[in-house]
Scaffold this motif. Structure first.
Motif: not given
Length: 212
Positions: A67-73
């Motif tokens: 979820d954090e990966d998606m937010k960071n992208a």
């Protein structure tokens, strides 16, 4: 003996800059996917470089937060809304000049996209994205030494952009700009997996048309 007359240099008149504006609503004809390089990843790379040859020594692998990966992208503005880099539309217009016969270096000086705000991390000019909440996509990606990794990205199946283009009216007409945008939407696209990319043939993502 007659002396040769020196020819006076021809005077060149510089016309005032003739900037005009076109406002368009662009509607996606294929899903839009983003792959912003996150501030966390940049910081990790800087720390690794600073550590030199001891960077991997005794380092434990952290658990992935997808979820954090998606937010960071995702491109978030300083005001909190999600946006698309204004340069994506401008670059698409310049790239598509390859098939119109117009010189790309002239296009670089003749067409621009007005930004609605700035990226909260690095100040990239953004256009506000008119779309719902993104869905999470995960894809395998090849990285160094033949290994693979999972890349998590945000994707919108339906999306719109309200774009204001600023152009040099001595180089382009309003009709030229509209035709460039139309071609860019079909032949170039924006975001990850777009039809025209310097590193791949694309995945059919990021195409658009003029809605109004």
């Amino acid at each position: 003996m007659a002396t040769k007359k020196t020819q006076e240099p021809e005077m060149i008149a510089i016309k005032p800059l003739n900037l005009q504006y076109v406002k368009l609503t662009l509607e996606g004809t294929a899903p839009l996917m983003q792959a912003r390089f996150s501030a966390k990843a940049m910081q990790a790379m800087m720390e690794k470089m600073a550590q030199g040859p001891t960077a991997k020594k005794g380092k434990k692998r952290e658990a992935r937060d997808f979820d954090e990966d998606m937010k960071n992208a995702t491109h978030y503005s300083t005001e909190g809304w999600i946006g698309v880099p204004a340069s994506a539309i401008r670059n698409a217009c310049i790239d598509v000049c390859r098939v119109t016969g117009y010189k790309m270096n002239y296009a670089k000086m003749s067409i621009f996209v007005e930004a609605d705000g700035l990226d909260s991390v690095d100040g990239t000019p953004l256009i506000k994205l008119d779309a719902g909440e993104p869905e999470q996509t995960a894809m395998a990606a090849r990285i160094a030494m033949g290994s693979t990794d999972i890349r998590v990205r945000p994707m919108w199946r339906k999306w719109k952009l309200n774009v204001t283009l600023r152009y040099d009216a001595d180089q382009f007409t309003a009709s030229d700009v509209v035709n460039l945008i139309n071609r860019a939407g079909v032949q170039i696209g924006i975001g990850e997996g777009r039809p025209y990319s310097k590193s791949s043939n694309g995945m059919g993502y990021g195409t658009f048309r003029i809605a109004s």
